[in-house]
Design an enzyme around this catalytic site. Structure first.
Site, PDB file in Angstrom:
ATOM      1  N   ASP A 164       0.882  -1.155   0.000  1.00 15.63           N
ATOM      2  CA  ASP A 164       0.000   0.000   0.000  1.00 15.63           C
ATOM      3  C   ASP A 164       0.934   1.222   0.000  1.00 15.63           C
ATOM      4  O   ASP A 164       2.120   1.099   0.326  1.00 15.63           O
ATOM      5  CB  ASP A 164      -0.857  -0.049   1.278  1.00 15.63           C
ATOM      6  CG  ASP A 164      -1.702   1.184   1.449  1.00 15.63           C
ATOM      7  OD1 ASP A 164      -2.451   1.531   0.527  1.00 15.63           O
ATOM      8  OD2 ASP A 164      -1.608   1.820   2.521  1.00 15.63           O
ATOM      9  N   LEU A 165       0.408   2.391  -0.351  1.00 13.08           N
ATOM     10  CA  LEU A 165       1.305   3.556  -0.461  1.00 13.08           C
ATOM     11  C   LEU A 165       1.182   4.471   0.764  1.00 13.08           C
ATOM     12  O   LEU A 165       2.084   4.532   1.605  1.00 13.08           O
ATOM     13  CB  LEU A 165       0.985   4.317  -1.764  1.00 13.08           C
ATOM     14  CG  LEU A 165       1.839   5.534  -2.074  1.00 13.08           C
ATOM     15  CD1 LEU A 165       3.313   5.172  -2.191  1.00 13.08           C
ATOM     16  CD2 LEU A 165       1.368   6.175  -3.390  1.00 13.08           C
TER      17      LEU A 165
HETATM   18  P1  B16 Z   1      -6.372  10.098  -4.245  1.00 12.86           P
HETATM   19  P2  B16 Z   1      -3.536   4.289  -0.113  1.00 12.86           P
HETATM   20  C1  B16 Z   1      -5.341   6.256  -0.208  1.00 12.86           C
HETATM   21  O1  B16 Z   1      -4.032   5.812  -0.406  1.00 12.86           O
HETATM   22  C2  B16 Z   1      -5.376   7.219   0.987  1.00 12.86           C
HETATM   23  O2  B16 Z   1      -5.071   6.517   2.190  1.00 12.86           O
HETATM   24  C3  B16 Z   1      -6.748   7.819   1.115  1.00 12.86           C
HETATM   25  O3  B16 Z   1      -6.781   8.731   2.198  1.00 12.86           O
HETATM   26  C4  B16 Z   1      -7.091   8.534  -0.215  1.00 12.86           C
HETATM   27  O4  B16 Z   1      -8.399   9.102  -0.144  1.00 12.86           O
HETATM   28  C5  B16 Z   1      -7.004   7.524  -1.347  1.00 12.86           C
HETATM   29  O5  B16 Z   1      -5.709   6.973  -1.399  1.00 12.86           O
HETATM   30  C6  B16 Z   1      -7.315   8.166  -2.702  1.00 12.86           C
HETATM   31  O6  B16 Z   1      -6.305   9.095  -2.998  1.00 12.86           O
HETATM   32  O7  B16 Z   1      -7.310  11.204  -3.907  1.00 12.86           O
HETATM   33  O8  B16 Z   1      -4.932  10.527  -4.409  1.00 12.86           O
HETATM   34  O9  B16 Z   1      -6.857   9.297  -5.444  1.00 12.86           O
HETATM   35  O10 B16 Z   1      -3.426   4.170   1.377  1.00 12.86           O
HETATM   36  O11 B16 Z   1      -4.538   3.328  -0.720  1.00 12.86           O
HETATM   37  O12 B16 Z   1      -2.206   4.252  -0.801  1.00 12.86           O
HETATM   38 MG    MG Z   2      -2.761   3.247   3.281  1.00 11.72          MG
END
Ligand code: B16
Ligand code: MG
Length: 216
Positions: free
Chosen positions: A9-10
């Site tokens: 995961d990122l």
């Molecule tokens: P974006 P992950 C997620 O990253 C985040 O934890 C979450 O807070 C965010 O809303 C989601 O990505 C979408 O991000 O707006 O950049 O598309 O933890 O899945 O790497």
């Molecule tokens: Mg995460």
């Protein structure tokens, strides 16, 4: 047989982008006369952008038509992208580079499994794109975690059987997604929500190849 690939995961595992999501969501909430708290931000970990906005509107007790919701999500994302465009390699979380190096030296395949549509920009800004053999992000998957799609797609792109994959996740929905995919999962962070993980660590400094192999 056995351990062949890792899927990361990122946000919350390799980088801390939650703080930028917080600032951008707070700014958006303030335009709607709603005060967005850090506790609320915690609940958005691993949740997609549109679903995050829906939760915020729910907490604020606001009903907003779909086209206006898209506008709000786009506005929040423009502020968020402005912030992450200034990220650098200093923001890679402790232990990540050492682990990625160790995995690569031992021919373990490496994939990304993130809900973010900005994942590629974050990897590029922090200089870690080249470690990855496959990238699965919010632009590719249709079903958000806890659906296993993001990790199953990662295993498919890496050409590895799901049971030979290990996932690193900081969100409970992501841990459930990994388990549904038939993979082993290491939870990163506090024990509170991550009880389903096969192993829990505070951060990536606490794990290495030897400890991973014992999970298989
Ligand atoms: P974006 P992950 C997620 O990253 C985040 O934890 C979450 O807070 C965010 O809303 C989601 O990505 C979408 O991000 O707006 O950049 O598309 O933890 O899945 O790497
Ligand atoms: Mg995460």
């Amino acid at each position: 047989m056995g351990f062949k690939a890792c899927l990361f995961d990122l946000d919350g595992v390799l980088v801390d982008t939650a703080k930028y999501h917080f600032l951008a969501w707070k700014r958006l909430a303030n335009t709607l006369d709603f005060d967005f708290s850090e506790e609320m931000n915690e609940q958005l970990k691993g949740v997609s952008r549109v679903e995050s906005l829906r939760k915020i509107l729910d907490w604020a007790g606001l009903q907003i038509p779909n086209d206006k919701q898209n506008e709000l999500a786009t506005l929040k994302n423009s502020w968020y992208v402005e912030m992450i465009s200034g990220m650098s390699s200093n923001e890679v979380l402790p232990g990540a580079i050492n682990l990625l190096e160790e995995l690569r030296k031992n021919n373990i395949k490496i994939g990304l499994g993130s809900a973010s549509k900005n994942a590629k920009l974050i990897l590029d800004q922090t200089g870690i794109t080249s470690y990855f053999d496959a990238l699965v992000d919010g632009n590719i998957v249709r079903n958000s975690k806890p659906d296993p799609e993001v990790f199953l797609k990662g295993a498919e792109l890496l050409n590895v059987t799901p049971s030979n994959c290990l996932v690193f996740e900081d969100a409970s929905a992501g841990i459930d997604a990994a388990i549904s995919a038939g993979m082993k999962v290491v939870g990163i962070g506090s024990t509170k929500d991550l009880g389903n993980a096969h192993l829990l660590v505070q951060n990536l400094t606490q794990i290495n190849l030897n400890a991973i192999q014992q999970l298989f």
